[in-house]
Design an enzyme around this catalytic site. Structure first.
Site, PDB file in Angstrom:
ATOM      1  N   SER A   1      -2.819  -7.559   2.881  1.00 36.35           N
ATOM      2  CA  SER A   1      -3.065  -7.523   4.367  1.00 36.35           C
ATOM      3  C   SER A   1      -3.354  -8.966   4.932  1.00 36.35           C
ATOM      4  O   SER A   1      -2.979  -9.150   6.015  1.00 36.35           O
ATOM      5  CB  SER A   1      -4.294  -6.341   4.525  1.00 36.35           C
ATOM      6  OG  SER A   1      -3.803  -5.272   4.055  1.00 36.35           O
TER       7      SER A   1
ATOM      8  N   ARG B   1      -2.028  -6.041  -8.345  1.00 39.30           N
ATOM      9  CA  ARG B   1      -1.014  -7.104  -8.111  1.00 39.30           C
ATOM     10  C   ARG B   1      -0.893  -7.915  -9.438  1.00 39.30           C
ATOM     11  O   ARG B   1      -0.004  -7.889 -10.080  1.00 39.30           O
ATOM     12  CB  ARG B   1      -1.251  -7.690  -6.793  1.00 39.30           C
ATOM     13  CG  ARG B   1      -0.809  -6.991  -5.660  1.00 39.30           C
ATOM     14  CD  ARG B   1      -1.552  -7.219  -4.351  1.00 39.30           C
ATOM     15  NE  ARG B   1      -2.965  -6.993  -4.665  1.00 39.30           N
ATOM     16  CZ  ARG B   1      -3.621  -7.095  -3.642  1.00 39.30           C
ATOM     17  NH1 ARG B   1      -3.279  -7.713  -2.523  1.00 39.30           N
ATOM     18  NH2 ARG B   1      -4.999  -7.008  -3.683  1.00 39.30           N
TER      19      ARG B   1
ATOM     20  N   HIS C   1       0.715  -1.128  -0.183  1.00 37.56           N
ATOM     21  CA  HIS C   1       0.004   0.155   0.111  1.00 37.56           C
ATOM     22  C   HIS C   1       1.001   1.389   0.015  1.00 37.56           C
ATOM     23  O   HIS C   1       0.707   2.168  -0.595  1.00 37.56           O
ATOM     24  CB  HIS C   1      -1.081   0.271   1.141  1.00 37.56           C
ATOM     25  CG  HIS C   1      -2.135  -0.926   1.562  1.00 37.56           C
ATOM     26  ND1 HIS C   1      -2.197  -1.850   2.234  1.00 37.56           N
ATOM     27  CD2 HIS C   1      -3.141  -1.358   0.562  1.00 37.56           C
ATOM     28  CE1 HIS C   1      -3.165  -2.550   2.220  1.00 37.56           C
ATOM     29  NE2 HIS C   1      -3.685  -2.479   1.343  1.00 37.56           N
TER      30      HIS C   1
ATOM     31  N   LYS D   1     -15.447  -8.446   4.311  1.00 45.27           N
ATOM     32  CA  LYS D   1     -14.253  -8.558   5.033  1.00 45.27           C
ATOM     33  C   LYS D   1     -14.470  -8.331   6.630  1.00 45.27           C
ATOM     34  O   LYS D   1     -15.011  -7.275   6.735  1.00 45.27           O
ATOM     35  CB  LYS D   1     -13.033  -8.092   4.558  1.00 45.27           C
ATOM     36  CG  LYS D   1     -12.781  -8.190   3.160  1.00 45.27           C
ATOM     37  CD  LYS D   1     -11.256  -7.177   2.954  1.00 45.27           C
ATOM     38  CE  LYS D   1     -10.885  -7.710   1.424  1.00 45.27           C
ATOM     39  NZ  LYS D   1      -9.856  -6.547   1.136  1.00 45.27           N
TER      40      LYS D   1
HETATM   41  P1  ADP Z   1      -9.967  -3.470  -0.711  1.00 47.36           P
HETATM   42  O1  ADP Z   1     -10.720  -4.376   0.045  1.00 47.36           O
HETATM   43  O2  ADP Z   1     -10.570  -2.138  -1.214  1.00 47.36           O
HETATM   44  O3  ADP Z   1      -9.296  -4.361  -1.915  1.00 47.36           O
HETATM   45  P2  ADP Z   1      -7.265  -3.362   0.339  1.00 47.36           P
HETATM   46  O4  ADP Z   1      -6.824  -2.584   1.517  1.00 47.36           O
HETATM   47  O5  ADP Z   1      -6.870  -4.680   0.123  1.00 47.36           O
HETATM   48  O6  ADP Z   1      -8.526  -2.841   0.189  1.00 47.36           O
HETATM   49  O7  ADP Z   1      -6.468  -2.725  -0.986  1.00 47.36           O
HETATM   50  C1  ADP Z   1      -6.419  -1.437  -1.414  1.00 47.36           C
HETATM   51  C2  ADP Z   1      -5.448  -1.227  -2.485  1.00 47.36           C
HETATM   52  O8  ADP Z   1      -4.272  -1.263  -2.388  1.00 47.36           O
HETATM   53  C3  ADP Z   1      -6.277  -1.827  -3.799  1.00 47.36           C
HETATM   54  O9  ADP Z   1      -6.088  -0.879  -4.953  1.00 47.36           O
HETATM   55  C4  ADP Z   1      -5.156  -2.806  -3.748  1.00 47.36           C
HETATM   56  O10 ADP Z   1      -5.083  -3.475  -5.108  1.00 47.36           O
HETATM   57  C5  ADP Z   1      -4.042  -2.169  -3.352  1.00 47.36           C
HETATM   58  N1  ADP Z   1      -2.988  -3.090  -2.840  1.00 47.36           N
HETATM   59  C6  ADP Z   1      -2.920  -3.868  -1.957  1.00 47.36           C
HETATM   60  N2  ADP Z   1      -1.841  -4.628  -1.721  1.00 47.36           N
HETATM   61  C7  ADP Z   1      -1.012  -4.127  -2.734  1.00 47.36           C
HETATM   62  C8  ADP Z   1       0.499  -4.448  -3.145  1.00 47.36           C
HETATM   63  N3  ADP Z   1       0.986  -5.422  -2.446  1.00 47.36           N
HETATM   64  N4  ADP Z   1       0.685  -3.733  -4.138  1.00 47.36           N
HETATM   65  C9  ADP Z   1       0.088  -2.937  -4.883  1.00 47.36           C
HETATM   66  N5  ADP Z   1      -1.194  -2.725  -4.470  1.00 47.36           N
HETATM   67  C10 ADP Z   1      -1.624  -3.165  -3.703  1.00 47.36           C
END
Ligand code: ADP
Length: 162
Positions: free
Chosen positions: A129, A91, A18, A42
């Protein structure tokens, strides 16, 4: 006022994946709001307040980042803030289908706000996460995957759970 982007997500908790996207967005936009949207699908480990604190501490080296949370639809929130763009990270190919559905719907809801995608930094392509929580729960090594404050917060959280 300059250009404003929103980085929406669950951030439960914020990871280095993130953070990489947020840092890159902060170089392109004048201001970036990292906004927590509660994903109903979630169940979260950290409360919204805890997640906000972890994001704030992890981004304190970046002067143009604001942290917020919202119960609104992302596109309503973006309109209220007068945002120019929403940034999402990609990703693997598996992210693509889901993101495409959401983006198409979001464009229908508000065609004024553009959604931009940033490819993950290769070293974080398998980082999420949920993965971090799973590893931390079983005392695995999460060094390099999350900011130091998140590392401590996870240690603290699972100490109480065990
Ligand atoms: P959501 O539940 O909205 O997917 P997340 O917290 O899982 O929320 O992810 C928020 C954003 O960060 C999303 O656009 C996700 O694709 C991006 N993201 C999460 N992990 C990574 C990573 N390792 N590399 C790049 N982008 C990421």
């Amino acid at each position: 006022m300059g250009k404003l982007a929103i980085c929406p997500g669950s951030f439960d908790p914020i990871t280095n994946g993130h953070l990489d996207i947020i840092e890159r967005a902060s170089k392109i936009f004048d201001r970036v709001i990292v906004a927590i949207f509660n994903n109903q699908a979630k169940t979260s480990l950290f409360s919204v307040e805890e997640r906000i604190r972890l994001i704030k501490e992890s981004t304190k080296h970046l002067p143009n980042i604001l942290t917020d949370s919202s119960d609104y639809l992302l596109m309503d929130y973006a309109a209220e803030k007068n945002a120019d763009a929403v940034i999402r990270g990609l990703r693997a190919v598996s992210d693509f289908e889901y993101e495409m559905q959401i983006t198409s719907m979001n464009r229908k809801l508000n065609p004024e706000v553009e959604t931009l995608f940033m490819m993950t930094n290769n070293q974080y392509s398998f980082l999420s996460s949920s993965m971090v929580k799973e590893i931390a729960k079983y005392d695995g090594d999460i060094f390099g995957l999350v900011p130091e404050v998140v590392h401590s917060a996870l240690r603290e959280k699972y100490r109480h759970i065990k």
